[in-house]
Design a protein around this motif. Sequence first.
Motif, PDB file in Angstrom:
ATOM      1  N   ASP A 234       0.834  -1.203   0.000  1.00  0.00           N
ATOM      2  CA  ASP A 234       0.000   0.000   0.000  1.00  0.00           C
ATOM      3  C   ASP A 234       0.868   1.253   0.000  1.00  0.00           C
ATOM      4  N   VAL A 235       1.861   1.290   0.876  1.00  0.00           N
ATOM      5  CA  VAL A 235       2.747   2.455   0.970  1.00  0.00           C
ATOM      6  C   VAL A 235       3.526   2.645  -0.324  1.00  0.00           C
ATOM      7  N   GLU A 236       4.050   1.553  -0.871  1.00  0.00           N
ATOM      8  CA  GLU A 236       4.840   1.659  -2.100  1.00  0.00           C
ATOM      9  C   GLU A 236       4.007   2.220  -3.249  1.00  0.00           C
ATOM     10  N   LEU A 237       2.763   1.778  -3.356  1.00  0.00           N
ATOM     11  CA  LEU A 237       1.895   2.273  -4.423  1.00  0.00           C
ATOM     12  C   LEU A 237       1.556   3.743  -4.222  1.00  0.00           C
ATOM     13  N   ARG A 238       1.253   4.124  -3.002  1.00  0.00           N
ATOM     14  CA  ARG A 238       0.888   5.521  -2.750  1.00  0.00           C
ATOM     15  C   ARG A 238       2.072   6.463  -2.961  1.00  0.00           C
ATOM     16  N   LEU A 239       3.265   6.020  -2.619  1.00  0.00           N
ATOM     17  CA  LEU A 239       4.447   6.838  -2.889  1.00  0.00           C
ATOM     18  C   LEU A 239       4.667   7.001  -4.393  1.00  0.00           C
ATOM     19  N   THR A 240       4.369   5.959  -5.153  1.00  0.00           N
ATOM     20  CA  THR A 240       4.468   6.055  -6.608  1.00  0.00           C
ATOM     21  C   THR A 240       3.432   7.035  -7.149  1.00  0.00           C
ATOM     22  N   VAL A 241       2.220   6.970  -6.604  1.00  0.00           N
ATOM     23  CA  VAL A 241       1.172   7.923  -6.997  1.00  0.00           C
ATOM     24  C   VAL A 241       1.604   9.353  -6.677  1.00  0.00           C
ATOM     25  N   ARG A 242       2.209   9.539  -5.512  1.00  0.00           N
ATOM     26  CA  ARG A 242       2.666  10.887  -5.145  1.00  0.00           C
ATOM     27  C   ARG A 242       3.750  11.377  -6.104  1.00  0.00           C
ATOM     28  N   ASP A 243       4.660  10.490  -6.477  1.00  0.00           N
ATOM     29  CA  ASP A 243       5.697  10.857  -7.448  1.00  0.00           C
ATOM     30  C   ASP A 243       5.074  11.263  -8.780  1.00  0.00           C
ATOM     31  N   ALA A 244       4.028  10.546  -9.180  1.00  0.00           N
ATOM     32  CA  ALA A 244       3.372  10.851 -10.456  1.00  0.00           C
ATOM     33  C   ALA A 244       2.736  12.239 -10.428  1.00  0.00           C
ATOM     34  N   TRP A 245       2.035  12.556  -9.340  1.00  0.00           N
ATOM     35  CA  TRP A 245       1.412  13.882  -9.237  1.00  0.00           C
ATOM     36  C   TRP A 245       2.470  14.969  -9.098  1.00  0.00           C
ATOM     37  N   ASP A 246       3.583  14.680  -8.429  1.00  0.00           N
ATOM     38  CA  ASP A 246       4.689  15.644  -8.365  1.00  0.00           C
ATOM     39  C   ASP A 246       5.189  15.974  -9.770  1.00  0.00           C
ATOM     40  N   ALA A 247       5.307  14.957 -10.601  1.00  0.00           N
ATOM     41  CA  ALA A 247       5.766  15.160 -11.968  1.00  0.00           C
ATOM     42  C   ALA A 247       4.753  15.974 -12.768  1.00  0.00           C
ATOM     43  N   VAL A 248       3.468  15.688 -12.567  1.00  0.00           N
ATOM     44  CA  VAL A 248       2.418  16.469 -13.243  1.00  0.00           C
ATOM     45  C   VAL A 248       2.535  17.945 -12.860  1.00  0.00           C
ATOM     46  N   ILE A 249       2.761  18.203 -11.585  1.00  0.00           N
ATOM     47  CA  ILE A 249       2.876  19.580 -11.094  1.00  0.00           C
ATOM     48  C   ILE A 249       4.069  20.284 -11.733  1.00  0.00           C
ATOM     49  N   ARG A 250       5.219  19.616 -11.753  1.00  0.00           N
ATOM     50  CA  ARG A 250       6.428  20.233 -12.309  1.00  0.00           C
ATOM     51  C   ARG A 250       6.277  20.511 -13.795  1.00  0.00           C
ATOM     52  N   ILE A 251       5.786  19.536 -14.535  1.00  0.00           N
ATOM     53  CA  ILE A 251       5.681  19.684 -15.992  1.00  0.00           C
ATOM     54  C   ILE A 251       4.624  20.714 -16.367  1.00  0.00           C
ATOM     55  N   GLY A 252       3.510  20.705 -15.638  1.00  0.00           N
ATOM     56  CA  GLY A 252       2.434  21.633 -15.947  1.00  0.00           C
ATOM     57  C   GLY A 252       2.579  22.983 -15.275  1.00  0.00           C
ATOM     58  N   LYS A 253       3.643  23.127 -14.434  1.00  0.00           N
ATOM     59  CA  LYS A 253       3.846  24.364 -13.667  1.00  0.00           C
ATOM     60  C   LYS A 253       2.568  24.734 -12.906  1.00  0.00           C
ATOM     61  N   LEU A 254       2.022  23.748 -12.198  1.00  0.00           N
ATOM     62  CA  LEU A 254       0.740  23.895 -11.515  1.00  0.00           C
ATOM     63  C   LEU A 254       0.934  24.288 -10.059  1.00  0.00           C
ATOM     64  N   ASP A 255      -0.048  24.963  -9.517  1.00  0.00           N
ATOM     65  CA  ASP A 255      -0.102  25.250  -8.094  1.00  0.00           C
ATOM     66  C   ASP A 255      -0.524  23.958  -7.391  1.00  0.00           C
TER      67      ASP A 255
END
Length: 307
Positions: A234-255
């Motif tokens: 569970d933790v490993e999957l959620r950390l991967t999900v967090r990494d994915a959203w972090d990448a979305v934020i960086r690439i999209g320059k999102l708040d």
Amino acid sequence: MARIPATLSLDKIIEVARTLASLDLRRSDAFDPRFYPPKDADIEATYNYFLAMVAIDHRTNIGDRQFTRRVGDDVFTGSDLLWRLGMEMFNRDSSFFSPANLRRLDPAVVRDWLVGDYGPVWDYGVRAYLLRDVGSYVLRNYGTTIRFFHVSGVEELIDRLSGMAAYEDPVRKKAYLLIKFLVLRGLLKVKPQEIKLPIDNHLTRIAYRLGIVKLEDWVLELMRRDMHFSRELDVELRLTVRDAWDAVIRIGKLDPIALDDFLWRFGRTVCIRDKPQCDKCPLKGICNAYARGSFINEHNHYLTYYY
């Protein structure tokens, strides 16, 4: 060698980031009087309130039992009801959330406070324990919440929070939720890159459906069999999900705060567990699940007070 349960899909992350960047994402109002203290509230009482309320902000519904109640002219459900009841208590007696009161809190008081149409919230005893632990920890180590929140930065705050049971989650869902509220209230100054999304079941489900996280076949098989995932998986999957959203934020320059507010509302009203409302979805054109006509949910995990 341990098997990798999921990987990031860079092409899909870029696509999702660009689409989200085209939307009008806005931060929610952290001064909404239905849920949060007013701007002129005592600062220590405000710290007390958010530290306590985030500590007990996890799943309120179990199965078909809905945590719901009419308050005045409105009906509130789930987390909205939790925070609405929190403000009712704050307005009656803000000292309820003080560490001195929390450390001796009677579970029966929490039971009577957190009541829905069907009865008390399902784990009022656990929430009472978490609140007592918050009060005891703050008093024992810092004396007041003002001193507790006197930190040099996010990492120091997270380290302090991790000493409390409510905030010990390795994915730091509640810690980052609290940080978001403090930033919105002007009570904490952070750099944008220090803000991580509080990964709950909604953000996990949306990530899987959009395809920014690609689950391996053996994980999908466990989901199809409705297996409870281990805490480690569970933790490993959620950390991967967090990494994915972090990448979305960086690439999209999102708040990140505006994105989290959007995704949380989106997961509760549109990309819901059962019968997602795809006709209302601004992301359906880039959604893997919509393209396939098959909608997986978040993975099945053992009950916890983390999410």
